[in-house]
Write a protein that holds these residues in place. Structure first.
Motif: not given
Length: 311
Positions: A109-138
């Motif tokens: 599955v390819p990585l197509l883009g996104g966004d990065t931010v800084s939470v400062g040294d030692g900050g708690k990390r928050t990670l997110s991901l959007t995935a999209f796919g093609e349904a097999k049928g109806h």
């Protein structure tokens, strides 16, 4: 305001049919002659992953948990978008990128883009991901199709990821390296059931992945479908590794049923339906509501907590 209260407010805005009333694991958007399945999940440090976890494992899990939602819809992954917070640790970031490369290569599955931010040294990390796919049928399974008489099934084993978390956090110890490695892998590097989901999607009455705990996720199918899901604890599939560490008594089975992070598929189907893969039948849908438990043929009370509940 609880998380459910907040989601209820969002439901007043999510009126497009693709949103499925915010009552499902993913959105389903018609796209030409196809249907696009989209999902988004977040992981927060010290809530969804330990601060001492291997960053490569965190990256793998971030991808896997989102693809698991696609698996529950029988969708083939097409791409991902990632949101990433940097906390001033270049070595952590580099290890995360290595793990991300492993994951996207493994799942094709390819990585197509996104966004990065800084939470400062030692900050708690928050990670997110959007995935999209093609349904097999109806036919794209939701949570709302279960009916009295339908059988309840799961793929794979239940509880290994919870067991791995106990080992990773120092609350339990395995007697041998092989057992420890098996359970830690289930916790750190889950394998979304993409092929199983595609094989089952047109045959089931409901299907979702098990993320917050078998009993809690079963209660969501029960609520959406307006039925009772009666689960037989004696039928839960426990792995040899799980039983080597925790046994298979009542407490062990309840921990497996409520622990979460399995990313197996939970589904219902008419008992006449011939399903094409090996599954474990763990119960039956009955008239009523909610979840009920059976053990040794008798109804037993529910545990105080059905699974992982977000604040």
């Amino acid at each position: 305001m609880t998380e459910l209260d907040f989601i209820d407010q969002l439901k007043t805005l999510a009126t497009h049919p693709a949103a499925r009333g915010l009552a499902d694991d993913a959105a389903v958007l018609p796209f030409g002659r196809h249907k696009l399945v989209m999902t988004h999940d977040m992981m927060v440090e010290d809530m969804h992953f330990l601060s001492g976890a291997d960053p490569a494992d965190v990256a793998w899990k971030l991808v896997a948990v989102n693809l698991s939602d696609l698996a529950a819809k029988g969708a083939k992954p097409l791409g991902i978008l990632m949101g990433y917070s940097r906390a001033g640790d270049d070595a952590w970031d580099a290890a995360f990128v290595r793990g991300l490369k492993e994951a996207i290569g493994h799942f094709c599955v390819p990585l197509l883009g996104g966004d990065t931010v800084s939470v400062g040294d030692g900050g708690k990390r928050t990670l997110s991901l959007t995935a999209f796919g093609e349904a097999k049928g109806h036919i794209i399974p939701a949570r709302c199709g279960a009916a009295p008489g339908h059988s309840i099934y799961v793929t794979g084993n239940i509880g290994d990821a919870w067991a791995g978390l106990q080992i990773a956090s120092g609350k339990a110890h395995a007697a041998d390296i092989e057992t420890s490695a098996t359970l830690l892998k289930a916790h750190n590097r889950p394998e979304p059931k993409l092929e199983d989901g595609r094989a089952l999607s047109s045959l089931v009455s409901t299907m979702m992945d098990i993320s917050d705990g078998l009993l809690l996720d079963a209660s969501r199918i029960a609520s959406a479908s307006g039925v009772n899901l009666e689960i037989d604890l004696d039928r839960l599939p426990l792995s040899k590794a799980f039983k080597n560490v925790f046994g298979e008594d009542d407490d062990a089975r309840l921990n497996a049923a409520t622990g979460g992070d399995d990313y197996q598929l939970l589904l219902t189907a008419s008992p006449e339906t011939v399903l094409p893969i090996n599954l474990t039948r763990i119960g039956q849908c009955r008239p009523g509501s909610g979840v009920s438990l059976v053990q040794k043929g008798e109804r037993i009370g529910l545990p105080e907590t059905l699974g992982f509940v977000h604040a």
